[in-house]
Design a protein around this motif. Structure first.
Motif: not given
Length: 199
Positions: A147-150, A139-141, A122-134, A194-197
């Motif tokens: 790690l989750l994909r692996a 990098s941590e996300a 939810k937090a990542l979606a909110d940040l992505s919507r605000q174009n504030n993921l940088n 990498p967050f497109s999925g």
């Protein structure tokens, strides 16, 4: 009246009172009601939750955890109830209480993992919507997603939704042209986002 007579009468009265007290059987003190067992707390809380009385269920479980402080069961039930209601922060806190009592409990660990992922998503979606993921957050996300994909053995965490109408049009166009549908493009292991999925 002679003093000896008064004393003898008093002595007789004292003996009579003593004998009458001995003759009356003592009344037993009422027994205090038995404390509810942990199973009773859990059953009552579950019944209250099924009727939608979550405040009462929470109160019963808290009283059960106070009466049986070393047992993880009330905390697990609180965590599951919070998780089912979408209260993921509460579910994490209550699962941690269960893990303090049993560090190997898989249900509590699972609730923490899934609740944490839902909060993070939810937090990542909110940040992505605000174009504030940088910066370091991005990098941590990215590292978390890797790690989750692996861990899951998947190239994409959340596959994109298929559009049935577009797929039907492509199939109809191929059938009309008499050719097989084109194979989908191979997934790039190093996509630009990498967050497109996750969107």
């Amino acid at each position: 009246m002679k003093p000896e007579t008064v004393l003898s009468r008093l002595a007789a009265m004292a003996c009579a009172a003593l004998l009458s007290a001995c003759a009356t059987p003592p009344v037993p003190a009422p027994k205090p009601p038995a404390a509810p067992t942990l199973a009773q707390w859990l059953i009552e809380a579950d019944a209250a939750a099924k009727m939608g009385q979550y405040d009462q269920a929470t109160s019963l479980l808290q009283r059960g955890s106070a009466a049986y402080p070393a047992d993880k069961a009330p905390w697990l039930q609180l965590a599951q109830m919070a998780f089912d209601r979408g209260q993921y922060g509460q579910a994490v806190l209550q699962s941690q209480q269960a893990l303090e009592r049993d560090p190997e409990d898989k249900v509590a660990s699972s609730i923490i993992a899934v609740s944490g992922l839902r909060l993070s998503g939810k937090a990542l979606a909110d940040l992505s919507r605000q174009n504030n993921l940088n910066g370091t957050v991005r990098s941590e996300a990215q590292e978390l997603a890797r790690l989750l994909r692996a861990s899951l053995g998947e190239e994409v965490l959340v596959p994109p939704a298929r559009r049935p109408a577009a797929a039907a049009r492509r199939a109809a166009g191929s059938a009309n042209a008499g050719t097989a549908p084109a194979a989908p493009a191979a997934k790039s292991g190093n996509s630009a986002d990498p967050f497109s999925g996750l969107k």
